[in-house]
Design a protein around this motif. Structure first.
Motif, PDB file in Angstrom:
ATOM      1  N   TYR A 254       0.841  -1.188   0.000  1.00 48.32           N
ATOM      2  CA  TYR A 254       0.000   0.000   0.000  1.00 48.32           C
ATOM      3  C   TYR A 254       0.882   1.246   0.000  1.00 48.32           C
ATOM      4  CZ  TYR A 254      -4.188  -2.723   0.991  1.00 48.32           C
ATOM      5  OH  TYR A 254      -5.240  -3.597   0.913  1.00 48.32           O
ATOM      6  N   ILE A 255       0.511   2.209  -0.853  1.00 47.58           N
ATOM      7  CA  ILE A 255       1.147   3.531  -0.858  1.00 47.58           C
ATOM      8  C   ILE A 255       0.007   4.533  -0.806  1.00 47.58           C
ATOM      9  CG2 ILE A 255       2.700   5.127  -2.054  1.00 47.58           C
ATOM     10  CD1 ILE A 255       3.955   2.732  -3.433  1.00 47.58           C
ATOM     11  N   PRO A 256      -0.429   4.948   0.357  1.00 50.38           N
ATOM     12  CA  PRO A 256      -1.616   5.807   0.482  1.00 50.38           C
ATOM     13  C   PRO A 256      -1.439   7.122  -0.271  1.00 50.38           C
ATOM     14  CG  PRO A 256      -0.961   4.904   2.617  1.00 50.38           C
ATOM     15  CD  PRO A 256       0.145   4.583   1.668  1.00 50.38           C
ATOM     16  N   GLY A 257      -2.456   7.503  -1.012  1.00 49.94           N
ATOM     17  CA  GLY A 257      -2.487   8.793  -1.702  1.00 49.94           C
ATOM     18  C   GLY A 257      -1.661   8.862  -2.971  1.00 49.94           C
ATOM     19  N   ILE A 258      -1.075   7.730  -3.409  1.00 47.51           N
ATOM     20  CA  ILE A 258      -0.232   7.792  -4.598  1.00 47.51           C
ATOM     21  C   ILE A 258      -1.031   8.107  -5.854  1.00 47.51           C
ATOM     22  CG2 ILE A 258      -0.454   5.311  -5.053  1.00 47.51           C
ATOM     23  CD1 ILE A 258       2.644   7.549  -5.601  1.00 47.51           C
TER      24      ILE A 258
END
Length: 466
Positions: A254-258
């Protein structure tokens, strides 16, 4: 009849276990008061509620609810149970369909993205191949142009030798003497040769300046291609790795806001146009470089032909002038020989005249002595006889002869002086011609025996190329 309108409902265990997320979606009944769920059956939402005060005596004498209330409550519970179970069934079916649809959509979207990544990798590979081909072509063109530039620089350096020789010939010919300091065809040809060599040098310098600028333009275009190809290579490796990435691959997370980050700098049209412009620029510079190489080649050939033709023209003029000078010297030597012979003859003639004059002294003495002696006759013997007349005529004739001889002697001496002067003039002119011949044949032609070019450059400056 719809699926949810069927009268017979068979309750089975759901194939999909209840998840925490699903429990949040289902409605939860918090108010379990019967009268709150009567709907149209009850008259009041407070029906069946006890009074607000407590009377212990009434618990034993009076009941709190009536049978109707009890039956109504059971009916309401049954209805509520059927309603909630029907809603739950519909909700489970909707949830299962949503799971299937979202799973299919996610799977299709991922496959589409993978396909698009493959197409993108193919596009990048195609343009990278075009860029690499153009880089190689430009590198070859740069090497060719550098070779032509070095050849032109060598040729320009080699023109210094013939220019020095032509100027040296002009300086040597300034050492001619007297009448031989003539503005002949040789001098005109040498001046023309110097002018041609200088003009050829100017042409070579001009194309060398163009080659220097063109090399900078070629290297700039090549650098832009290499940068673009390097970026393409990096992007191809990255997108190829992303194409091979799967749900079970390592390194995913997960990479939030990517998804909200947009650091793009181009669109597909501008991306392709940028590479096309780089390739078009490189092709344009390569075409200009090829034209410049042709110009360098034609300039070298033209200069070689012009310098070679003028070199031969100057040599022919030298040979013609040497022949003319040699003929003039030979004629002068012949005239000098004749003049010296005439001087010798004239000296003999002068000696002869002097001897002849000297020889007239004795006859003059004899005749005058006779006349003098005959003046000593006496009286009538002093006769003007024929002898007297003959003696007088003899003295007059001898005196006239001496006068004539002296005139001839004077004329001969004057002629001898003129002959001596002519001899000196001829000898001086012969020495002048010898000096001119030595300058032209030994000094000048000695330096011009071979075309003064370095043979390592190649045949372009060794022979005329048409």
């Amino acid at each position: 009849m719809a699926y949810y309108d069927s009268p017979a409902i068979v309750r089975t265990r759901s194939a999909t276990p209840m998840t925490p997320e699903m429990s949040k979606i289902l409605p939860y009944v918090t108010d379990k008061t019967v009268s709150r769920h009567l709907g149209s059956y009850g008259k009041s939402m407070d029906l069946g509620h006890a009074r607000s005060y407590f009377n212990p005596a009434m618990r034993t004498v009076y009941s709190r609810y009536s049978p109707n209330d009890w039956s109504l409550s059971n009916s309401m519970n049954f209805s509520l149970s059927d309603k909630e179970r029907s809603f739950a069934e519909r909700l489970r079916a909707d949830a299962w369909r949503a799971v299937k649809e979202t799973d299919a959509r996610t799977r299709n979207r991922q496959n589409d993205v993978t396909k698009r990544l493959g197409e993108r990798v193919y596009d990048i590979s195609f343009w990278k191949s075009e860029l690499n081909n153009e880089v190689n072509a430009m590198a070859t063109e740069i090497e060719n142009l550098k070779e032509y530039k070095q050849t032109c620089e060598k040729a320009l350096a080699d023109t210094a030798n013939p220019l020095h020789i032509a100027e040296e010939c002009l300086m040597n010919r300034e050492k001619r003497q007297g009448i031989d300091l003539v503005n002949d065809d040789v001098e005109k040809s040498l001046i023309k040769e110097v002018d041609i060599i200088k003009r050829c040098q100017a042409k070579m310098k001009k194309v060398l300046d163009k080659a220097y600028v063109q090399l900078k333009m070629d290297r700039a275009a090549q650098h832009a291609l290499e940068i673009d190809a390097k970026d393409k290579h990096h992007a191809q490796g990255l997108d190829d790795r992303m194409q091979q990435l799967r749900n079970g691959s390592a390194g995913v997370g997960y990479i939030p806001g990517i998804e909200s980050i947009d650091n793009t700098m181009s669109i597909p049209e501008s991306w392709a146009r940028y590479t096309q412009e780089n390739i078009a620029r490189s092709q344009k510079e390569r075409a200009a470089s090829e034209r410049l190489r042709g110009e360098i080649d034609s300039t070298l050939r033209h200069c070689a032909n012009e310098m070679w033709n003028n070199f031969n023209s100057v040599n022919n003029s030298f040979n013609t002038r040497i022949r003319e000078t040699t003929d003039a010297r030979n004629k002068l030597q012949a005239h000098l020989q004749k003049t010296m012979q005439e001087i010798f003859d004239m000296e003999r003639n002068i000696n002869l005249l002097r001897k002849a004059i000297l020889d007239k002294e004795l006859p003059m003495k004899v005749a005058q002595t006779r006349l003098d002696e005959r003046t000593r006759r006496i009286n009538v013997e002093l006769c003007h006889d024929p002898v007297m007349k003959s003696l007088q005529r003899e003295v007059a004739e001898i005196r006239e002869s001496v006068r004539i001889l002296k005139d001839r002697l004077k004329s001969s001496e004057l002629s001898l002086a003129r002959l001596m002067k002519t001899k000196a003039t001829l000898e001086h002119d012969i020495s002048v011609k010898d000096n001119s011949l030595r300058i032209d044949s030994s000094f000048c032609m000695g330096m011009r025996k071979g075309f003064p070019m370095d043979p390592k450059v190649g045949p372009i400056f060794q022979m005329p190329i048409c």
